[in-house]
Design a protein around this motif. Structure first.
Motif, short mmCIF file in Angstrom:
data_model
loop_
_atom_site.label_atom_id
_atom_site.label_comp_id
_atom_site.label_asym_id
_atom_site.label_seq_id
_atom_site.Cartn_x
_atom_site.Cartn_y
_atom_site.Cartn_z
N TYR A 255 0.82 -1.20 0.00
CA TYR A 255 0.00 0.00 0.00
C TYR A 255 0.86 1.26 0.00
O TYR A 255 2.03 1.25 0.41
N TYR A 256 0.22 2.37 -0.44
CA TYR A 256 0.91 3.66 -0.54
C TYR A 256 0.00 4.75 0.01
O TYR A 256 -1.17 4.84 -0.37
N LEU A 257 0.57 5.58 0.88
CA LEU A 257 -0.18 6.66 1.52
C LEU A 257 0.09 7.98 0.82
O LEU A 257 1.24 8.33 0.53
N GLY A 258 -0.98 8.74 0.54
CA GLY A 258 -0.85 10.07 -0.02
C GLY A 258 -1.41 11.10 0.95
O GLY A 258 -2.41 10.83 1.63
N ILE A 259 -0.76 12.27 1.03
CA ILE A 259 -1.20 13.35 1.92
C ILE A 259 -1.28 14.64 1.11
O ILE A 259 -0.36 14.97 0.35
N ASP A 260 -2.39 15.36 1.27
CA ASP A 260 -2.57 16.63 0.57
C ASP A 260 -3.18 17.65 1.53
O ASP A 260 -4.19 17.36 2.19
N THR A 261 -2.57 18.82 1.62
CA THR A 261 -3.09 19.89 2.47
C THR A 261 -3.28 21.13 1.61
O THR A 261 -2.42 22.01 1.58
N SER A 262 -4.40 21.18 0.92
CA SER A 262 -4.69 22.28 0.00
C SER A 262 -5.21 23.49 0.79
O SER A 262 -5.25 23.49 2.01
N ILE B 285 5.27 6.73 1.04
CA ILE B 285 4.41 7.87 1.40
C ILE B 285 4.64 8.99 0.40
O ILE B 285 5.78 9.34 0.09
N GLY B 286 3.55 9.55 -0.12
CA GLY B 286 3.64 10.66 -1.04
C GLY B 286 2.95 11.89 -0.47
O GLY B 286 2.07 11.79 0.38
N VAL B 287 3.36 13.06 -0.96
CA VAL B 287 2.77 14.30 -0.44
C VAL B 287 2.86 15.39 -1.49
O VAL B 287 3.82 15.46 -2.25
#
Length: 322
Positions: free
Chosen positions: A3-10, A73-75
């Motif tokens: 699995y791969y986690l993505g994080i976005d704080t727009s 982990i991606g961001v």
């Protein structure tokens, strides 16, 4: 399963998502930032503060079994993949992503908010073309792009045109708040417009000159409609109609210049079903339109997670060949 986690704080949404190596969505959670009633947005400092408050709660919600098989982990670290593109809010997501990656000894995959939107649209819209036009239509961006997928996880973007002043989402929000709707106003304005009659769609003009569009003048015209006590539903539909005609003209210019007829439309404003139907009606015989799923159109970390899965798998394949 890996699995791969993505994080976005727009600017207005804190979001986490997890996908598997086949780019299937396994889990996601998001929290829209709180904007006081009557206000048309947040200062970056306040948005950053809310992201810092939201992130630990979203991280706590990640199912335990997904942590055990997490491979990367991606961001999103910037609004767009161009030099100088920067907003402080993305620092909040980067700090958490970097800390998690270091603590769990996992690779960190940086990308941009815009690339995340495009990736979510490519996958959920089932777009298989490697070269296509894209419209990024949101509160912070109204742009026509020429896009090429060179390798998994990598998207090359060329800016062709866009707004010279207000973005489409800002237009929606300013009129929505004036009509008494909450911010961001997109969903409520769409519901309100359902009570309009057929003629309301053409109450406002559109302003397009080649590859440049403007919403400031039509926003003033919409404000005048409200001042003249035009029914709110009519004003809401007029805003939708103006945006649909504007984007139609912009896409037509892009098609004529490039010869590309495959067009992907992403961003929060692109989740509006009336605008979708109008663009399909106006352009369906000239182009092949692709759309992200409505919930994948709004700000979210799904695209970031997808790019992370694709990019890290590409890097691993390259290492294995070496």
């Amino acid at each position: 399963m890996t699995y791969y986690l993505g994080i976005d704080t727009s600017a207005y949404t804190t979001s986490l998502a997890i996908v598997d190596q086949k780019t299937g969505l396994q889990w996601e959670a998001r929290k829209v930032l709180d904007v006081p009633a009557g206000e048309r947005g947040l200062a970056q400092s306040e948005a950053f503060f809310q992201h810092v408050q939201n992130l630990p709660h979203l991280v706590e919600k990640v199912p335990a079994h997904l942590w055990e098989e997490l491979a990367g982990i991606g961001v999103s670290t910037a609004p767009r993949p161009v030099e100088g593109s920067y907003m402080p809010v993305f620092t909040a997501g980067y700090c958490v992503a970097s800390s998690l990656a270091t603590g769990l000894r996992l690779p960190l995959y940086p990308t941009s908010h815009q690339e995340g939107h495009l990736a979510a649209g490519i996958v959920s819209g089932e777009l298989t073309e490697n070269r296509f036009l894209a419209i990024h239509l949101s509160g912070g961006t109204t742009e026509l792009l020429e896009v090429e997928k060179e390798e998994p996880g990598e998207i090359q973007i060329k800016l062709l045109g866009g707004t010279t002043d207000l973005h489409a989402g800002q237009f929606v929000d300013r009129i929505g708040v004036r009509l008494g709707l909450s911010f961001p106003a997109g969903k409520e304005l769409e519901r309100l417009a359902q009570g309009a009659d057929a003629g309301a769609v053409s109450l406002l003009p559109s302003s397009v000159k080649g590859f440049e569009v403007s919403f400031s003048g039509v926003e003033s015209a919409a404000q005048r409609l409200i001042d003249r006590h035009t029914p709110p539903a009519q004003v809401a539909r007029a805003v939708e109609g103006c945006i649909a005609r504007t984007i139609t003209k912009l896409l037509q210019a892009g098609i004529e210049k490039t010869g590309i007829k495959h067009c992907l439309i992403v961003g929060g404003v692109a989740s509006n079903l009336f605008i979708r139907s109008e663009l399909t009606r106006r352009l369906g015989h000239k182009a092949q339109l692709y759309w992200a799923e409505p919930e994948w159109s709004r700000d979210q970390a799904i695209g970031v997670a997808l790019l992370t899965s694709q990019g890290l798998n590409r890097q691993q394949t390259k290492k294995n060949r070496e």
